[in-house]
Design a protein around this motif. Structure first.
Motif, PDB file in Angstrom:
ATOM      1  N   ILE A   1      57.159  24.773  32.929  1.00  0.00           N
ATOM      2  CA  ILE A   1      57.333  24.621  31.478  1.00  0.00           C
ATOM      3  C   ILE A   1      58.643  25.270  31.027  1.00  0.00           C
ATOM      4  N   HIS A   2      58.970  26.387  31.625  1.00  0.00           N
ATOM      5  CA  HIS A   2      60.227  27.055  31.292  1.00  0.00           C
ATOM      6  C   HIS A   2      61.411  26.130  31.577  1.00  0.00           C
ATOM      7  N   GLU A   3      61.375  25.477  32.737  1.00  0.00           N
ATOM      8  CA  GLU A   3      62.450  24.532  33.088  1.00  0.00           C
ATOM      9  C   GLU A   3      62.495  23.354  32.116  1.00  0.00           C
ATOM     10  N   VAL A   4      61.335  22.802  31.818  1.00  0.00           N
ATOM     11  CA  VAL A   4      61.282  21.637  30.931  1.00  0.00           C
ATOM     12  C   VAL A   4      61.812  22.011  29.542  1.00  0.00           C
ATOM     13  N   MET A   5      61.413  23.170  29.047  1.00  0.00           N
ATOM     14  CA  MET A   5      61.839  23.582  27.713  1.00  0.00           C
ATOM     15  C   MET A   5      63.344  23.781  27.632  1.00  0.00           C
ATOM     16  N   SER A   6      63.965  24.172  28.761  1.00  0.00           N
ATOM     17  CA  SER A   6      65.399  24.422  28.697  1.00  0.00           C
ATOM     18  C   SER A   6      66.187  23.121  28.577  1.00  0.00           C
ATOM     19  N   VAL A   7      65.596  22.000  28.987  1.00  0.00           N
ATOM     20  CA  VAL A   7      66.315  20.728  28.848  1.00  0.00           C
ATOM     21  C   VAL A   7      65.711  19.809  27.782  1.00  0.00           C
ATOM     22  N   ALA A   8      64.436  19.978  27.475  1.00  0.00           N
ATOM     23  CA  ALA A   8      63.784  19.075  26.513  1.00  0.00           C
ATOM     24  C   ALA A   8      62.871  19.841  25.559  1.00  0.00           C
ATOM     25  N   PRO A   9      63.472  20.679  24.698  1.00  0.00           N
ATOM     26  CA  PRO A   9      62.636  21.513  23.816  1.00  0.00           C
ATOM     27  C   PRO A   9      61.784  20.697  22.839  1.00  0.00           C
ATOM     28  N   SER A  10      62.162  19.453  22.590  1.00  0.00           N
ATOM     29  CA  SER A  10      61.371  18.663  21.640  1.00  0.00           C
ATOM     30  C   SER A  10      60.015  18.267  22.219  1.00  0.00           C
ATOM     31  N   LEU A  11      59.768  18.588  23.495  1.00  0.00           N
ATOM     32  CA  LEU A  11      58.452  18.281  24.064  1.00  0.00           C
ATOM     33  C   LEU A  11      57.389  19.321  23.699  1.00  0.00           C
ATOM     34  N   SER A  12      57.791  20.394  23.025  1.00  0.00           N
ATOM     35  CA  SER A  12      56.794  21.428  22.704  1.00  0.00           C
ATOM     36  C   SER A  12      55.687  20.869  21.815  1.00  0.00           C
ATOM     37  N   GLY A  13      56.066  20.115  20.778  1.00  0.00           N
ATOM     38  CA  GLY A  13      55.049  19.533  19.890  1.00  0.00           C
ATOM     39  C   GLY A  13      54.121  18.582  20.628  1.00  0.00           C
ATOM     40  N   PRO A  14      54.687  17.559  21.280  1.00  0.00           N
ATOM     41  CA  PRO A  14      53.832  16.613  21.989  1.00  0.00           C
ATOM     42  C   PRO A  14      52.892  17.269  23.003  1.00  0.00           C
ATOM     43  N   LEU A  15      53.348  18.310  23.685  1.00  0.00           N
ATOM     44  CA  LEU A  15      52.497  18.900  24.721  1.00  0.00           C
ATOM     45  C   LEU A  15      51.438  19.840  24.154  1.00  0.00           C
TER      46      LEU A  15
END
Ligand code: HEM
Ligand SMILES: *[C@@H]1O[C@H](CO)[C@@H](O)[C@H](O)[C@H]1NC(C)=O
Ligand SMILES: *[C@@H]1O[C@H](CO)[C@@H](O)[C@H](O)[C@H]1NC(C)=O
Ligand SMILES: *[C@@H]1O[C@H](CO)[C@@H](O)[C@H](O)[C@H]1NC(C)=O
Ligand SMILES: CC(=O)N[C@H]1CO[C@H](CO)[C@@H](O)[C@@H]1O
Length: 327
Positions: free
Chosen positions: A50-64
């Motif tokens: 999740i840390h890796e994903v957030m560093s490139v795609a922070p807009s996924l926080s809401g959907p996830l």
């Protein structure tokens, strides 16, 4: 119970009741740290991905964060939202799921977990852990996630259509739909605070802006300046544009969502409806007055409650190898 004679065994019986009864009633075999023996690094592995994903795609926080909610409200928290259907008849094919994103992130987490401990960590638990990590990644408080869920093998489009609460829901419907799942009025107002992060498609609220009663009118309970702004952003029948639900802090888990509600800027009818019940309204007023004195902690508690809905545990269901497919 009188404990004088066989004091120790009596105490043991009482203690057993103390610890077992609530678990049977609600947790149904879930516990914090369920994977401690079988996959000690499970939660750290999830966090790492999740840390890796957030560093490139922070807009996924809401959907996830939202995906765990959608999983739990249809058939319980058993991963059915993740299943693919060869004929496009699964939950994810239902209209309210059009806007779900982040399935690839769940797959990435699952791949990492299967590498470390094959066949151990369920997809339903991945959704619960990822939701918590999203709250933390956006600045909310961490909380202990109960694990031990197992995955179901059924996913039905029409159930998602029937069971997901529409954004047009009034307070009566909202309270009833939460109560049906063992969630309280407090859980309703607290979890609605999840709308402090993320975006919405125009189509989820355009009726309030363009055609509230079928006469080309707007919802009179919505602030007129806000309506004007929404009209600039969303054309009628716009299916693609995204709007921030908590404008200005859409990637920050804060209490500003609650500020919006009494200002008549709650985006959905279901947000505005929280003014129509004395308990939900009192909660909102308190959070505004105290700068969210209890919200951050309450959110974790209500997420744990939500995570208990209709779970499969023990030998029920299975642990999927791939989250989009039954074994
Ligand atoms: C109370 C009933 C609820 C209703 C009627 C509702 C409705 C909606 C709708 C219509 C959207 C916009 C979808 C779109 O058009 O893209 C949305 C987004 C969202 N909801 Fe809810 N919701 C509810 C409860 C919850 C709960 C309990 C949570 C989590 C705790 C949650 C978290 C979110 C998040 C994070 C988003 C943003 C998703 C994104 O950024 O793509 N909602 N919700
Ligand atoms: C709330 O919505 C439900 C379902 O649409 C409807 O049957 C009910 O009359 C509404 N209640 C109020 C108080 O508006
Ligand atoms: C508003 O809704 C009514 C009834 O559903 C429909 O007949 C009408 O065409 C709509 N108007 C607009 C501008 O979309
Ligand atoms: C789904 O799981 C149930 C038990 O959990 C089992 O009886 C059933 O055969 C499974 N169905 C499929 C299609 O795997
Ligand atoms: C992610 C996903 O599967 N979205 C689907 C949601 O439902 C619509 C149809 O209502 C599909 O077109 C989407 O692909």
């Amino acid at each position: 119970m009188a404990c004088s004679k066989l004091f120790l065994s009596c105490l043991l019986v009482q203690l057993t009741f103390l610890f077992l009864v609530p678990e049977v009633a609600h947790g149904q075999g879930l516990k914090v740290g369920f994977y401690q023996k079988a996959c000690p690094n499970a939660e750290a592995i999830v966090k790492g991905v999740i840390h890796e994903v957030m560093s490139v795609a922070p807009s996924l926080s809401g959907p996830l964060l939202r995906m765990h909610f959608h999983d739990c409200f249809v058939r319980g928290c058993e991963g059915s939202v993740l299943l693919n259907s060869p004929t496009n008849q699964a939950e994810k094919n239902a209209i309210p799921n059009q806007s779900l994103r982040g399935f690839q992130t769940i797959d990435r987490v699952k791949t990492a977990l299967e590498k470390a401990c094959p066949g151990i960590v369920s997809c339903a638990d991945i959704l619960a852990l990822v939701a918590r990590d999203m709250v933390v990644a956006t600045g909310g408080f961490s909380y202990d996630v109960e694990t031990g869920r197992r995955d179901g093998n059924v996913s039905i489009m029409n159930e998602a259509l029937n069971d997901l609460i529409p954004p047009t829901a009034n307070i009566t419907t909202l309270k009833a739909d939460f109560a049906k799942r063992g969630l309280s009025v407090k859980d309703l107002v607290v979890l609605s605070g999840g709308h402090t992060i993320g975006t919405s498609h125009c189509s989820s609220f355009s009726n309030r802006v363009y055609n509230f009663t079928g006469k080309g009118d707007a919802d009179p309970t919505l602030d007129s300046n806000y309506i004007a702004r929404l009209k600039l952003r969303c054309k009628p029948n716009d299916q693609t544009t995204l709007v921030e639900m908590d404008p200005g802090s859409v990637r920050t888990f804060d209490v500003k969502y609650f500020d919006l509600i009494p200002k008549r800027r709650g985006l959905f009818t279901s947000d505005s409806a929280l003014l129509d019940d004395s308990e939900t309204k009192a909660y909102i007023d308190l959070q505004i007055k105290t700068g969210g004195s209890t919200f951050f902690k309450d959110f974790g508690e209500s997420m744990v409650n939500m995570g208990r809905i209709g779970v499969l545990t023990g030998t029920a269901g299975e642990v999927r190898k791939v989250c989009s497919k039954v074994n």
